[in-house]
Design a protein around this motif. Structure first.
Motif, PDB file in Angstrom:
ATOM      1  N   TRP A   1      21.481 124.723  92.569  1.00  0.00           N
ATOM      2  CA  TRP A   1      21.068 123.479  93.218  1.00  0.00           C
ATOM      3  C   TRP A   1      19.547 123.395  93.303  1.00  0.00           C
ATOM      4  N   GLN A   2      18.925 124.504  93.664  1.00  0.00           N
ATOM      5  CA  GLN A   2      17.466 124.491  93.780  1.00  0.00           C
ATOM      6  C   GLN A   2      16.807 124.250  92.424  1.00  0.00           C
ATOM      7  N   THR A   3      17.251 124.974  91.419  1.00  0.00           N
ATOM      8  CA  THR A   3      16.648 124.851  90.097  1.00  0.00           C
ATOM      9  C   THR A   3      16.858 123.463  89.501  1.00  0.00           C
ATOM     10  N   ALA A   4      18.075 122.922  89.662  1.00  0.00           N
ATOM     11  CA  ALA A   4      18.386 121.622  89.064  1.00  0.00           C
ATOM     12  C   ALA A   4      17.618 120.479  89.715  1.00  0.00           C
ATOM     13  N   THR A   5      17.216 120.659  90.977  1.00  0.00           N
ATOM     14  CA  THR A   5      16.535 119.562  91.683  1.00  0.00           C
ATOM     15  C   THR A   5      15.039 119.803  91.851  1.00  0.00           C
ATOM     16  N   ALA A   6      14.544 120.943  91.347  1.00  0.00           N
ATOM     17  CA  ALA A   6      13.126 121.272  91.530  1.00  0.00           C
ATOM     18  C   ALA A   6      12.239 120.176  90.952  1.00  0.00           C
ATOM     19  N   ARG A   7      11.433 119.613  91.815  1.00  0.00           N
ATOM     20  CA  ARG A   7      10.451 118.599  91.417  1.00  0.00           C
ATOM     21  C   ARG A   7      11.093 117.373  90.757  1.00  0.00           C
ATOM     22  N   ALA A   8      12.359 117.120  91.059  1.00  0.00           N
ATOM     23  CA  ALA A   8      13.049 115.957  90.491  1.00  0.00           C
ATOM     24  C   ALA A   8      12.666 114.723  91.295  1.00  0.00           C
ATOM     25  N   ALA A   9      11.993 113.793  90.659  1.00  0.00           N
ATOM     26  CA  ALA A   9      11.467 112.627  91.370  1.00  0.00           C
ATOM     27  C   ALA A   9      12.568 111.792  92.000  1.00  0.00           C
ATOM     28  N   ASP A  10      13.718 111.651  91.321  1.00  0.00           N
ATOM     29  CA  ASP A  10      14.790 110.825  91.872  1.00  0.00           C
ATOM     30  C   ASP A  10      15.416 111.477  93.103  1.00  0.00           C
ATOM     31  N   VAL A  11      15.551 112.803  93.074  1.00  0.00           N
ATOM     32  CA  VAL A  11      16.101 113.512  94.231  1.00  0.00           C
ATOM     33  C   VAL A  11      15.100 113.475  95.389  1.00  0.00           C
ATOM     34  N   ALA A  12      13.824 113.673  95.073  1.00  0.00           N
ATOM     35  CA  ALA A  12      12.792 113.616  96.102  1.00  0.00           C
ATOM     36  C   ALA A  12      12.806 112.261  96.804  1.00  0.00           C
ATOM     37  N   ALA A  13      12.951 111.190  96.027  1.00  0.00           N
ATOM     38  CA  ALA A  13      12.967 109.847  96.606  1.00  0.00           C
ATOM     39  C   ALA A  13      14.236 109.595  97.410  1.00  0.00           C
ATOM     40  N   GLY A  14      15.357 110.090  96.905  1.00  0.00           N
ATOM     41  CA  GLY A  14      16.635 109.847  97.577  1.00  0.00           C
ATOM     42  C   GLY A  14      16.829 110.645  98.841  1.00  0.00           C
ATOM     43  N   PHE A  15      16.104 111.769  98.961  1.00  0.00           N
ATOM     44  CA  PHE A  15      16.281 112.642 100.124  1.00  0.00           C
ATOM     45  C   PHE A  15      14.951 112.962 100.795  1.00  0.00           C
ATOM     46  N   GLU A  16      14.049 111.992 100.794  1.00  0.00           N
ATOM     47  CA  GLU A  16      12.742 112.223 101.389  1.00  0.00           C
ATOM     48  C   GLU A  16      12.762 112.144 102.912  1.00  0.00           C
ATOM     49  N   ASP A  17      13.749 111.464 103.487  1.00  0.00           N
ATOM     50  CA  ASP A  17      13.819 111.292 104.942  1.00  0.00           C
ATOM     51  C   ASP A  17      14.238 112.605 105.605  1.00  0.00           C
ATOM     52  N   VAL A  18      13.403 113.127 106.483  1.00  0.00           N
ATOM     53  CA  VAL A  18      13.707 114.381 107.181  1.00  0.00           C
ATOM     54  C   VAL A  18      14.005 114.143 108.664  1.00  0.00           C
ATOM     55  N   THR A  19      14.341 112.911 109.022  1.00  0.00           N
ATOM     56  CA  THR A  19      14.607 112.605 110.433  1.00  0.00           C
ATOM     57  C   THR A  19      15.719 113.470 111.005  1.00  0.00           C
ATOM     58  N   ALA A  20      16.873 113.497 110.339  1.00  0.00           N
ATOM     59  CA  ALA A  20      18.001 114.281 110.848  1.00  0.00           C
ATOM     60  C   ALA A  20      17.678 115.768 110.836  1.00  0.00           C
ATOM     61  N   PHE A  21      16.985 116.234 109.823  1.00  0.00           N
ATOM     62  CA  PHE A  21      16.601 117.646 109.755  1.00  0.00           C
ATOM     63  C   PHE A  21      15.696 117.997 110.932  1.00  0.00           C
ATOM     64  N   ASP A  22      14.769 117.120 111.246  1.00  0.00           N
ATOM     65  CA  ASP A  22      13.876 117.366 112.373  1.00  0.00           C
ATOM     66  C   ASP A  22      14.652 117.361 113.691  1.00  0.00           C
ATOM     67  N   GLN A  23      15.578 116.404 113.845  1.00  0.00           N
ATOM     68  CA  GLN A  23      16.333 116.285 115.083  1.00  0.00           C
ATOM     69  C   GLN A  23      17.337 117.412 115.284  1.00  0.00           C
ATOM     70  N   LEU A  24      17.928 117.902 114.194  1.00  0.00           N
ATOM     71  CA  LEU A  24      19.008 118.884 114.297  1.00  0.00           C
ATOM     72  C   LEU A  24      18.593 120.308 113.962  1.00  0.00           C
ATOM     73  N   ARG A  25      17.401 120.500 113.406  1.00  0.00           N
ATOM     74  CA  ARG A  25      16.952 121.850 113.057  1.00  0.00           C
ATOM     75  C   ARG A  25      15.569 122.162 113.621  1.00  0.00           C
ATOM     76  N   VAL A  26      14.563 121.444 113.198  1.00  0.00           N
ATOM     77  CA  VAL A  26      13.196 121.832 113.547  1.00  0.00           C
ATOM     78  C   VAL A  26      12.949 121.737 115.048  1.00  0.00           C
ATOM     79  N   ASP A  27      13.338 120.634 115.676  1.00  0.00           N
ATOM     80  CA  ASP A  27      13.082 120.495 117.107  1.00  0.00           C
ATOM     81  C   ASP A  27      13.932 121.441 117.954  1.00  0.00           C
ATOM     82  N   PRO A  28      15.258 121.473 117.790  1.00  0.00           N
ATOM     83  CA  PRO A  28      16.070 122.350 118.650  1.00  0.00           C
ATOM     84  C   PRO A  28      15.941 123.827 118.327  1.00  0.00           C
TER      85      PRO A  28
END
Length: 335
Positions: free
Chosen positions: A138-165
């Motif tokens: 998964w990491q290798t296939a998506t490394a620096r993939a512009a379409d994946v970066a654009a589709g999953f650029e939002d880190v709101t849920a990650f921040d709310q469920l991982r980084v903050d707590p």
């Protein structure tokens, strides 16, 4: 704590009919499944349908207030579809995604979580190897993939469920460790290179009899981000199990080595295409943060005793202030 509302099964049945997944609401059988801390999770049966349905909660079912955007269910559905295309058979199929409901393939009855095996003292290196290789692909296939970066650029849920707590809460409760913890957070924000699952832990790995099949589930905080996060979460949980069951620590350590070897093998295969190098220091810091989070964050590990929590706290602190040479060297500190 105010309990999160229970899933309205009548509304769910009507939704399934409207989506063409069931013929009548009267045909739909709904059974609640375990593990619904951040989601309502139910098994659904109807003629021609045997599935799991998830609906994301706005307030998690934990002792402390913990809020998160329910729109993350859309991220999970899209991530599952992408992961399934990249590594066929490694995730459940998405049957439908609409109106806040995610409908996915249900695992066969004999399947179980890898966490169940680990808590029983069984740590199959074959499962660990498969898990590492899937992550590497998964990491290798998506490394620096512009379409994946654009589709999953939002880190709101990650921040709310991982980084903050996890990270920020631990930094507040261990102010003397704020430096390395905030360094970890800043590195995560700066190093966005591939698809990240965000909860790559044993409870989210389903295995079949004799470990012949494997699914990675619960992609609700998937995002384009730091490649050290997922391996740190897996190895960190193997360390937690080692503290919980010291007699099986060598088996958990062997599983960690197999996991990292499988991950490295797939990452090296992708070097010609850019690869996904891992920052060894960040990997160790991430793991230390996880250990502390599972005793002093908003979601403590339920199986640790008071003595286990103290050992986990000491181990996590040591990884941040006096890092081991390599991540797996951490097991030497348990003896």
């Amino acid at each position: 704590m105010t309990a999160a509302p229970v899933l309205d099964t009548g509304a769910l049945a009507r939704h399934l009919v409207s989506r063409g997944l069931a013929a009548s609401p009267l045909d739909v059988e709904v059974r609640e499944l375990a593990g619904g801390v951040s989601n309502d999770v139910v098994a659904v049966r109807a003629p021609g349908l045997d599935a799991v349905v998830k609906r994301a909660l706005g307030r998690l079912r934990v002792a402390e207030e913990w809020l998160a955007d329910p729109a993350r269910i859309d991220t999970e559905g899209r991530a599952l579809r992408l992961a399934g295309r990249l590594v066929p058979g490694a995730v459940p199929a998405v049957l439908d995604l609409a109106d806040g409901y995610l409908v996915i393939e249900r695992a066969p009855d004999p399947w179980r979580t890898w966490k169940q095996d680990l808590l029983a003292g069984t740590a199959q290196v074959t499962v660990a190897d498969q898990l590492g290789r899937a992550l590497g692909r998964w990491q290798t296939a998506t490394a620096r993939a512009a379409d994946v970066a654009a589709g999953f650029e939002d880190v709101t849920a990650f921040d709310q469920l991982r980084v903050d707590p996890f990270h920020r809460t631990v930094a507040r409760r261990h102010p003397d460790l704020a430096g390395p913890i905030h360094q970890t957070i800043e590195s995560m924000a700066a190093d966005r290179r591939c698809l990240v699952h965000g909860d790559y832990t044993p409870k989210n790995v389903l295995v079949g009899p004799a470990a012949t099949g494997l699914w990675v589930i619960d992609w609700e905080v998937a995002h384009f981000g730091d490649p050290t996060f997922d391996p740190a979460w897996t190895v960190g949980h193997l360390l937690l199990k080692s503290i919980h069951r010291p007699a099986s620590a060598s088996a958990y350590a062997a599983a960690a080595r197999a996991f990292l070897a499988g991950l490295d093998a797939e990452r090296l295969n992708g070097v010609a295409h850019g690869g996904v190098p891992l920052d060894a220091a960040q990997l160790i810091r991430q793991t230390g943060c996880l250990l502390l989070a599972r005793v002093d964050g908003k979601s403590p590990a339920e199986y640790l005793t008071a003595a286990g929590r103290a050992r986990t706290r000491a181990l996590g602190r040591g990884m941040l202030v006096d890092p081991p040479a390599t991540l797996t060297d951490t097991w030497e500190r348990l003896t």
